[in-house]
Design an enzyme around this catalytic site. Sequence first.
Site, mmCIF file in Angstrom:
data_model
loop_
_atom_site.group_PDB
_atom_site.id
_atom_site.type_symbol
_atom_site.label_atom_id
_atom_site.label_comp_id
_atom_site.label_asym_id
_atom_site.label_seq_id
_atom_site.Cartn_x
_atom_site.Cartn_y
_atom_site.Cartn_z
ATOM 1 N N LYS A 186 -0.944 -23.815 13.884
ATOM 2 C CA LYS A 186 -0.757 -23.407 12.548
ATOM 3 C C LYS A 186 0.672 -22.798 12.433
ATOM 4 C CE LYS A 186 -2.996 -21.705 8.320
ATOM 5 N NZ LYS A 186 -4.143 -21.365 7.669
ATOM 6 N N THR A 221 -6.865 -20.491 -1.343
ATOM 7 C CA THR A 221 -7.144 -19.742 -2.544
ATOM 8 C C THR A 221 -8.122 -20.216 -3.273
ATOM 9 O OG1 THR A 221 -4.709 -19.181 -2.437
ATOM 10 C CG2 THR A 221 -5.700 -18.987 -4.513
ATOM 11 N N ASN A 251 -2.931 -19.954 15.911
ATOM 12 C CA ASN A 251 -2.073 -19.475 14.742
ATOM 13 C C ASN A 251 -0.898 -19.062 15.180
ATOM 14 O OD1 ASN A 251 -1.251 -18.377 12.709
ATOM 15 N ND2 ASN A 251 -3.085 -17.442 11.783
ATOM 16 N N GLY A 273 -4.484 -8.520 7.539
ATOM 17 C CA GLY A 273 -4.030 -8.104 8.832
ATOM 18 C C GLY A 273 -4.891 -8.338 9.984
ATOM 19 N N LEU A 274 -5.271 -9.572 9.960
ATOM 20 C CA LEU A 274 -5.946 -10.318 11.013
ATOM 21 C C LEU A 274 -7.301 -9.472 11.638
ATOM 22 C CD1 LEU A 274 -5.724 -12.388 13.192
ATOM 23 C CD2 LEU A 274 -3.959 -10.860 14.453
ATOM 24 N N LYS A 311 -12.072 -17.736 11.178
ATOM 25 C CA LYS A 311 -11.106 -16.661 10.984
ATOM 26 C C LYS A 311 -10.297 -16.809 12.342
ATOM 27 C CE LYS A 311 -8.669 -12.994 9.527
ATOM 28 N NZ LYS A 311 -7.594 -13.248 8.531
ATOM 29 N N CYS A 322 0.866 -15.856 11.553
ATOM 30 C CA CYS A 322 0.229 -14.616 10.632
ATOM 31 C C CYS A 322 1.265 -13.847 10.199
ATOM 32 C CB CYS A 322 -0.736 -13.726 11.402
ATOM 33 S SG CYS A 322 -1.357 -12.526 10.578
ATOM 34 N N CYS A 344 -2.065 -27.886 4.411
ATOM 35 C CA CYS A 344 -2.712 -26.662 3.632
ATOM 36 C C CYS A 344 -1.697 -26.003 2.790
ATOM 37 C CB CYS A 344 -2.895 -25.801 4.872
ATOM 38 S SG CYS A 344 -3.943 -24.123 4.470
HETATM 39 O O1 IRO Z 1 -3.843 -11.229 7.193
HETATM 40 C C1 IRO Z 1 -4.294 -12.073 7.632
HETATM 41 O O2 IRO Z 1 -5.398 -11.672 8.523
HETATM 42 C C2 IRO Z 1 -3.781 -13.475 7.620
HETATM 43 C C3 IRO Z 1 -3.335 -14.203 8.762
HETATM 44 I I1 IRO Z 1 -4.259 -13.603 10.550
HETATM 45 C C4 IRO Z 1 -2.794 -15.461 8.566
HETATM 46 O O3 IRO Z 1 -2.647 -16.252 9.493
HETATM 47 N N1 IRO Z 1 -2.407 -15.856 7.301
HETATM 48 C C5 IRO Z 1 -2.530 -15.146 6.345
HETATM 49 O O4 IRO Z 1 -2.180 -15.223 5.004
HETATM 50 N N2 IRO Z 1 -3.155 -13.960 6.465
#
Ligand code: IRO
Length: 327
Positions: A167, A276, A128, A74-75, A47, A131, A252
Amino acid sequence: MDLDLSCYVAGIKLNSPIMNASGVCCTTVKQIEELDESQFLSAIVTKSCTMTPREGNPKPRYYGTSSFSINSMGLANMSLKYYLKVAETFSKSKPVFLSLAGLSAEENVAMVKNVAASEQHASGVELNLSCPNVPNKPQIAYDFEAMGDILNRVFEVDLGNMPLGVKLPPYFDPVHFHQSADVLRNYPKLRWVTCINSIGNGLYIDPITEETVIHPKKGLGGLGGSFVKPTALANVKMFRELLPEQVDIIGCGGVLRGMDIFEHILCGASAVQVGTYLQENGIDGIPRLYHEFKDVMILKEYHTLDDFRGRLKTSPTIMNNKNDPAS
Ligand code: IRO
């Protein structure tokens, strides 16, 4: 001749092209244990994390069906330290890629330094830059100057032999594909890009309750599933064309069937990540994906992924296209 489903990402040999997408079934050790046990998932992506743990956005923050998802997690994550330990534990059986998503350039640099100073059990770092769900934090890779600034600083850190990839968010305009690739080409140490993160800030509503299905950010969230596949494939194909050969592309987006894996690889992906579908079906859904993909290769008489990777035909093989409304 036997079928060979192995592939390479950043020079690391993977025995299948399937791994999880960061964020899916990979937040806790318990979830990661399941990823580890699946013989058809060739690597684990953790994650996306920050230096310290985060609870993330209020619930409900995920909604999914068999074909589609929206999230605004939200990470939410357990901290870099936690995932460094995960890498130590699980890298014994398969490659572990650490996903980092600092909330500032400074935090990203500090985390990469921490990884460099660790015992380096991880196989690589996936930074990443996309996000969509942290309130008041824009998606970095939509701001090409900010992306360049972060990458300048991150690539100054000596990671030894540990490869680093990024990413990316989905791009929609050809100008943006070029602008992003122009930045990325400045970093000879970049080893892969993952295309794509969820399509940010979509809105899904329940017309019966007249309510958004998730609640953070007024219901806006990142979209995944079948309808993001055309966007994902376009991004895979464009970045395959625009980046040097030594930068691998991980596809992806919309991988729900074996044929979807085939299509990503046809567009130039070295491997794929599953979001998903994995969230909705759990680890038990992965063997079906693997076997379907294998069957596609058998049907098409391909023996290795190199036989068709990047070989998408873009010139017409059928002259009278009955799907063309003008013909
Ligand atoms: O909400 C998230 O944690 C999240 C992240 I960091 C992301 O890179 N992509 C996403 O769809 N959700």
